[in-house]
Design a protein around this motif. Structure first.
Motif, mmCIF file in Angstrom:
data_model
loop_
_atom_site.group_PDB
_atom_site.id
_atom_site.type_symbol
_atom_site.label_atom_id
_atom_site.label_comp_id
_atom_site.label_asym_id
_atom_site.label_seq_id
_atom_site.Cartn_x
_atom_site.Cartn_y
_atom_site.Cartn_z
ATOM 1 N N LEU A 183 0.832 -1.203 0.000
ATOM 2 C CA LEU A 183 0.000 0.000 0.000
ATOM 3 C C LEU A 183 0.866 1.252 0.000
ATOM 4 C CD1 LEU A 183 -3.015 -0.560 2.389
ATOM 5 C CD2 LEU A 183 -2.999 -0.158 -0.072
ATOM 6 N N HIS A 184 1.950 1.214 0.797
ATOM 7 C CA HIS A 184 2.871 2.352 0.820
ATOM 8 C C HIS A 184 3.497 2.547 -0.554
ATOM 9 C CE1 HIS A 184 3.383 2.106 5.445
ATOM 10 N NE2 HIS A 184 2.405 2.897 5.090
ATOM 11 N N LEU A 185 3.851 1.399 -1.162
ATOM 12 C CA LEU A 185 4.466 1.456 -2.486
ATOM 13 C C LEU A 185 3.504 2.112 -3.478
ATOM 14 C CD1 LEU A 185 7.166 0.332 -3.712
ATOM 15 C CD2 LEU A 185 5.758 -1.451 -4.716
ATOM 16 N N GLU A 186 2.248 1.712 -3.388
ATOM 17 C CA GLU A 186 1.217 2.264 -4.278
ATOM 18 C C GLU A 186 1.101 3.762 -4.117
ATOM 19 O OE1 GLU A 186 -1.964 -1.116 -4.230
ATOM 20 O OE2 GLU A 186 -2.948 0.849 -4.252
ATOM 21 N N ALA A 187 1.035 4.184 -2.846
ATOM 22 C CA ALA A 187 0.891 5.614 -2.569
ATOM 23 C C ALA A 187 2.120 6.364 -3.076
ATOM 24 C CB ALA A 187 0.706 5.838 -1.074
ATOM 25 N N GLY A 188 3.309 5.761 -2.836
ATOM 26 C CA GLY A 188 4.550 6.391 -3.277
ATOM 27 C C GLY A 188 4.598 6.510 -4.788
ATOM 28 N N LEU A 189 4.093 5.472 -5.455
ATOM 29 C CA LEU A 189 4.138 5.415 -6.915
ATOM 30 C C LEU A 189 3.286 6.522 -7.526
ATOM 31 C CD1 LEU A 189 5.451 3.688 -8.990
ATOM 32 C CD2 LEU A 189 3.570 2.081 -8.839
ATOM 33 N N ARG A 190 2.167 6.775 -6.862
ATOM 34 C CA ARG A 190 1.293 7.832 -7.366
ATOM 35 C C ARG A 190 1.995 9.191 -7.295
ATOM 36 N NH1 ARG A 190 -3.559 4.897 -7.118
ATOM 37 N NH2 ARG A 190 -3.329 4.223 -4.977
ATOM 38 N N ARG A 191 2.835 9.355 -6.266
ATOM 39 C CA ARG A 191 3.570 10.624 -6.132
ATOM 40 C C ARG A 191 4.793 10.655 -7.038
ATOM 41 N NH1 ARG A 191 3.108 9.762 -0.567
ATOM 42 N NH2 ARG A 191 5.201 8.902 -0.705
ATOM 43 N N ALA A 192 5.339 9.436 -7.322
ATOM 44 C CA ALA A 192 6.637 9.363 -7.996
ATOM 45 C C ALA A 192 6.664 10.137 -9.311
ATOM 46 C CB ALA A 192 7.009 7.906 -8.241
ATOM 47 N N VAL A 193 5.568 10.057 -10.076
ATOM 48 C CA VAL A 193 5.552 10.712 -11.385
ATOM 49 C C VAL A 193 5.683 12.223 -11.209
ATOM 50 C CG1 VAL A 193 4.189 11.135 -13.451
ATOM 51 C CG2 VAL A 193 4.193 8.870 -12.399
ATOM 52 N N ASP A 194 4.875 12.798 -10.316
ATOM 53 C CA ASP A 194 4.919 14.251 -10.109
ATOM 54 C C ASP A 194 6.211 14.680 -9.433
ATOM 55 O OD1 ASP A 194 2.470 14.519 -11.259
ATOM 56 O OD2 ASP A 194 1.393 14.176 -9.368
ATOM 57 N N ALA A 195 6.721 13.805 -8.545
ATOM 58 C CA ALA A 195 7.929 14.167 -7.808
ATOM 59 C C ALA A 195 9.195 13.927 -8.635
ATOM 60 C CB ALA A 195 7.996 13.389 -6.501
ATOM 61 N N ASP A 196 9.009 13.539 -9.908
ATOM 62 C CA ASP A 196 10.129 13.356 -10.820
ATOM 63 C C ASP A 196 11.126 12.310 -10.312
ATOM 64 O OD1 ASP A 196 11.428 13.869 -13.178
ATOM 65 O OD2 ASP A 196 12.698 15.441 -12.319
ATOM 66 N N GLU A 197 10.603 11.210 -9.793
ATOM 67 C CA GLU A 197 11.486 10.171 -9.249
ATOM 68 C C GLU A 197 11.737 9.034 -10.236
ATOM 69 O OE1 GLU A 197 9.883 10.904 -4.676
ATOM 70 O OE2 GLU A 197 9.454 9.003 -5.658
ATOM 71 N N LEU A 198 11.088 9.079 -11.395
ATOM 72 C CA LEU A 198 11.287 8.002 -12.371
ATOM 73 C C LEU A 198 12.371 8.389 -13.369
ATOM 74 C CD1 LEU A 198 7.568 7.031 -13.196
ATOM 75 C CD2 LEU A 198 9.121 5.984 -11.534
ATOM 76 N N ARG A 199 13.102 7.405 -13.812
ATOM 77 C CA ARG A 199 14.120 7.609 -14.843
ATOM 78 C C ARG A 199 13.998 6.493 -15.873
ATOM 79 N NH1 ARG A 199 14.077 11.583 -13.087
ATOM 80 N NH2 ARG A 199 15.581 12.884 -11.994
ATOM 81 N N VAL A 200 14.398 6.804 -17.104
ATOM 82 C CA VAL A 200 14.435 5.755 -18.115
ATOM 83 C C VAL A 200 15.885 5.436 -18.438
ATOM 84 C CG1 VAL A 200 13.787 5.086 -20.445
ATOM 85 C CG2 VAL A 200 12.274 6.554 -19.128
ATOM 86 N N HIS A 201 16.220 4.156 -18.404
ATOM 87 C CA HIS A 201 17.528 3.735 -18.895
ATOM 88 C C HIS A 201 17.332 3.072 -20.258
ATOM 89 C CE1 HIS A 201 19.975 3.845 -14.911
ATOM 90 N NE2 HIS A 201 19.436 4.999 -15.224
ATOM 91 N N TYR A 202 18.406 3.088 -21.037
ATOM 92 C CA TYR A 202 18.287 2.606 -22.411
ATOM 93 C C TYR A 202 19.245 1.450 -22.648
ATOM 94 C CZ TYR A 202 15.559 6.801 -22.916
ATOM 95 O OH TYR A 202 14.586 7.758 -22.751
ATOM 96 N N GLN A 203 18.715 0.351 -23.147
ATOM 97 C CA GLN A 203 19.594 -0.770 -23.468
ATOM 98 C C GLN A 203 19.715 -0.872 -24.987
ATOM 99 O OE1 GLN A 203 18.442 -4.872 -22.463
ATOM 100 N NE2 GLN A 203 20.590 -5.268 -21.980
ATOM 101 N N PRO A 204 20.973 -0.819 -25.491
ATOM 102 C CA PRO A 204 21.161 -0.888 -26.948
ATOM 103 C C PRO A 204 20.657 -2.218 -27.524
ATOM 104 C CG PRO A 204 23.174 -0.187 -25.849
ATOM 105 C CD PRO A 204 22.244 -0.653 -24.781
ATOM 106 N N ILE A 205 20.067 -2.131 -28.684
ATOM 107 C CA ILE A 205 19.692 -3.328 -29.452
ATOM 108 C C ILE A 205 20.555 -3.296 -30.708
ATOM 109 C CG2 ILE A 205 17.811 -4.509 -30.665
ATOM 110 C CD1 ILE A 205 15.851 -3.007 -28.820
ATOM 111 N N VAL A 206 21.251 -4.389 -30.967
ATOM 112 C CA VAL A 206 22.175 -4.370 -32.107
ATOM 113 C C VAL A 206 21.750 -5.371 -33.177
ATOM 114 C CG1 VAL A 206 24.115 -3.710 -30.621
ATOM 115 C CG2 VAL A 206 23.719 -6.107 -31.148
ATOM 116 N N SER A 207 22.234 -5.093 -34.370
ATOM 117 C CA SER A 207 22.011 -6.039 -35.462
ATOM 118 C C SER A 207 23.039 -7.159 -35.307
ATOM 119 C CB SER A 207 22.200 -5.309 -36.793
ATOM 120 O OG SER A 207 22.650 -6.225 -37.764
ATOM 121 N N LEU A 208 22.581 -8.394 -35.259
ATOM 122 C CA LEU A 208 23.516 -9.492 -35.005
ATOM 123 C C LEU A 208 24.425 -9.750 -36.208
ATOM 124 C CD1 LEU A 208 21.548 -12.111 -32.892
ATOM 125 C CD2 LEU A 208 22.857 -10.124 -32.179
ATOM 126 N N ALA A 209 23.968 -9.328 -37.383
ATOM 127 C CA ALA A 209 24.770 -9.580 -38.584
ATOM 128 C C ALA A 209 26.078 -8.808 -38.515
ATOM 129 C CB ALA A 209 23.968 -9.199 -39.828
#
Ligand code: C2E
Ligand code: MG
Ligand code: MG
Length: 531
Positions: free
Chosen positions: A268-294
């Motif tokens: 429940l705490h996690l849920e409440a925190g998650l609702r705030r997380a977006v506005d509080a700018d607590e989320l980040r996106v990391h990027y994983q490269p996808i490569v051509s195997l050829a």
């Protein structure tokens, strides 16, 4: 009493009738009658009219009484029964449980009451796993039908000492009395789970309808969780266990244990925190490269969300995405990720125009099916001006099975915007081949458990080979996840897999670091770093 006096006024005959005593009508209203007439006929007419009015009133009162009696009976029914299924409701179930608890207490308090241990009971919380998806995709009528059919199937399966009740939209409760052993309590749950795992046929569609079951035992001091003595306690315990069963993927039974309560509070705490997380700018996106195997060149990135939790530090998505899906926060989280990835792609396409970069964004089933999803996508396409072909969306298999028709429609709408669709974690879900050719899927992502899991052995490679062949047959490309070793890479190259991602090339990395890849998109130039 109406005409017991007459008067002459101005030489004219005037009749007056009145009553000294106010009269009480049948409906209980006080009424004083005073009639004035020029002559006796007028008075008579007034009386007749009054009589008629009275009869009319009586009839209306009788009608209304009848309606009230019916409404009362209905209210009484509704107070204890569920109108859709005819089952008992929560109040009945709890009242019944109170009786059972009182009886158990009587056993404990009366030393000579047969001397034996009180009979045990189990309370079950049963929830239909895919109910919301059914409602979204097939509509409310079919959803109601599903509840009725489920109620009937459960009702037919239970024994005489068991009471089935409807607790909520897709939720049932069961009280089983006079159980001999805890094993018996679990067996009942297993039987019901198994029973419900066969799909229903409703309105011509096959609706898969597994259930999550949580159960709490009581009636016997050795079985009941300590401190649990009210019906509500048991229902909450059974619900907590059921939620856990759902979190573990559904279609399973979980027996309540006291520490689960703390976990539920944490969630429940996690849920409440998650609702705030977006506005509080607590989320980040990391990027994983996808490569051509050829040729090991960069073809794009997968956007993977992380949460910088104020107390718990960096959380990986599997620690909060399931809760986000459960609580509905996934719509806000998902929209944020999509927007962040869109902005990132816009920046990269401006700064590195020579590279055809693309970003894949994971979209959860709930998010895809939500009515506002397409608007969100359109907004992002309009705001960022990115090439639609460079945005890819990854969906998982499970969503296809639950709501195939609506998903097909959504995917077509996305395709019409030029967006590419990848089927994520292929091979881990229901793996129904029947939907594959009906959906506009561009890429199949082979789950990493086939590439580097403990199960990845000779026969799994055969499965990978078959999957790649199948994909090519359907004009789809394949991307292998979780490549960690040169051996795995070589194997996949030999099988003709087009793309790959994994720690061998790079872990998911922050955007700034990902730009190194864009500056020199040959994976060989980068020492694997990242998280
Ligand atoms: P996924 O989409 O299958 O993402 C791939 C996961 O595999 C990522 O985990 C990635 O870090 C991990 N991975 C990549 N290469 C390797 C490797 O070589 N070895 C191993 N052991 N793991 C590797 P991550 O970032 O923890 O994400 C887990 C899942 O969370 C994702 O699985 C995806 O289903 C979900 N997810 C992530 N971001 C989002 C999001 O924005 N929205 C939604 N709905 N789900 C997301
Ligand atoms: Mg993915
Ligand atoms: Mg995956």
């Amino acid at each position: 009493h109406y005409e017991n006096e007459n008067l002459r006024r101005n030489g004219e005959r005037v009749w007056i009738a009145w009553t000294n005593q106010p009269q009480r009508d049948r409906d209980g209203q006080m009424r004083e009658l005073l009639c004035v007439g020029r002559d006796i006929t007028a008075l008579h007419r007034t009386r007749v009219a009054l009589q008629r009015a009275n009869q009319d009133l009586e009839r209306r009162v009788a009608e209304r009484t009848q309606l009230l009696v019916q409404a009362n009976a209905r209210l009484e029914y509704l107070a204890f029964y569920d109108p859709l299924t005819g089952l008992s409701n929560r109040i009945s179930l709890l009242a019944h449980l109170q009786l059972v608890l009182d009886t158990a207490r009587c056993y404990q308090n009366t030393a000579n009451c047969n001397g034996g241990a009180p009979p045990a009971f189990a309370l079950y919380s049963i929830r239909l796993d895919g109910f919301n998806k059914v409602k979204y995709s097939l509509g409310h009528d079919v959803a109601d039908e599903l509840i009725r059919a489920s109620a009937q199937r459960l009702q037919e399966a239970i024994g005489p000492k068991q009471l089935l009740a409807r607790l909520g939209t897709g939720a049932f409760g069961l009280l089983a009395e006079e159980l001999e052993t805890p094993t018996q309590a679990c067996q009942i749950a297993e039987t019901l789970r198994e029973l419900m795992s066969t799909s229903f046929e409703l309105n011509g569609s096959h609706v898969s309808n597994t259930v999550s079951i949580g159960l709490a035992m009581g009636g016997n001091p050795q079985l009941a969780p300590p401190g649990y003595d009210r019906p509500d306690d048991f229902l909450r315990a059974a619900d907590t266990a059921m939620t856990l069963a759902k979190h573990r993927g559904g279609d399973r039974v979980v027996v309540f244990e006291p520490q689960m309560h703390q976990q539920a509070v944490d969630r429940l705490h996690l849920e409440a925190g998650l609702r705030r997380a977006v506005d509080a700018d607590e989320l980040r996106v990391h990027y994983q490269p996808i490569v051509s195997l050829a040729d090991s060149t960069l073809v794009g990135f997968e956007a993977l969300v992380r949460w910088q939790h104020p107390q718990r530090g960096w959380l990986p998505p599997n620690q909060f995405i399931p809760t986000a899906e459960e609580s509905g926060a996934i719509h806000a989280v998902g929209a944020w990720v999509l927007a962040a990835a869109g902005r990132q792609l816009q920046r990269w396409q401006q700064c590195f125009p020579q590279i055809q970069s693309s970003i894949s964004v994971n979209v959860s089933g709930m998010q895809l099916l939500a009515p506002q999803f397409l608007d969100r996508v359109d907004e992002i396409l309009a705001q960022t001006n990115i090439l639609p072909g460079s945005l890819k969306l990854e969906i998982t298999e499970s969503v296809l099975v639950d709501a195939a028709d609506l998903v097909a429609q959504r995917l077509q709408q996305l395709k019409a915007r030029g967006i590419q669709i990848a089927l994520d974690d292929f091979g881990t879900g229901y793996s129904s081949l029947s939907y594959l050719h009906r959906l506009p899927i561009d890429i199949i992502k082979i789950d990493r458990s086939f590439v580097n899991g403990t199960a990845a052995n000779g026969s799994t490679w055969k499965l990978v080979e078959t999957t790649i062949a199948l994909a090519h047959h359907l004009d789809m490309q394949t991307i292998a996840e979780g490549i960690e070793t040169p051996h795995q890479l070589a194997k996949l190259q030999a099988l003709g897999c087009e793309g790959g991602q994994g720690y061998f090339f790079s872990k998911p990395i922050p955007a700034e670091e990902a730009e190194n890849w864009l500056r020199s998109p040959l994976s060989g130039y980068h020492t694997p770093s990242g998280e």
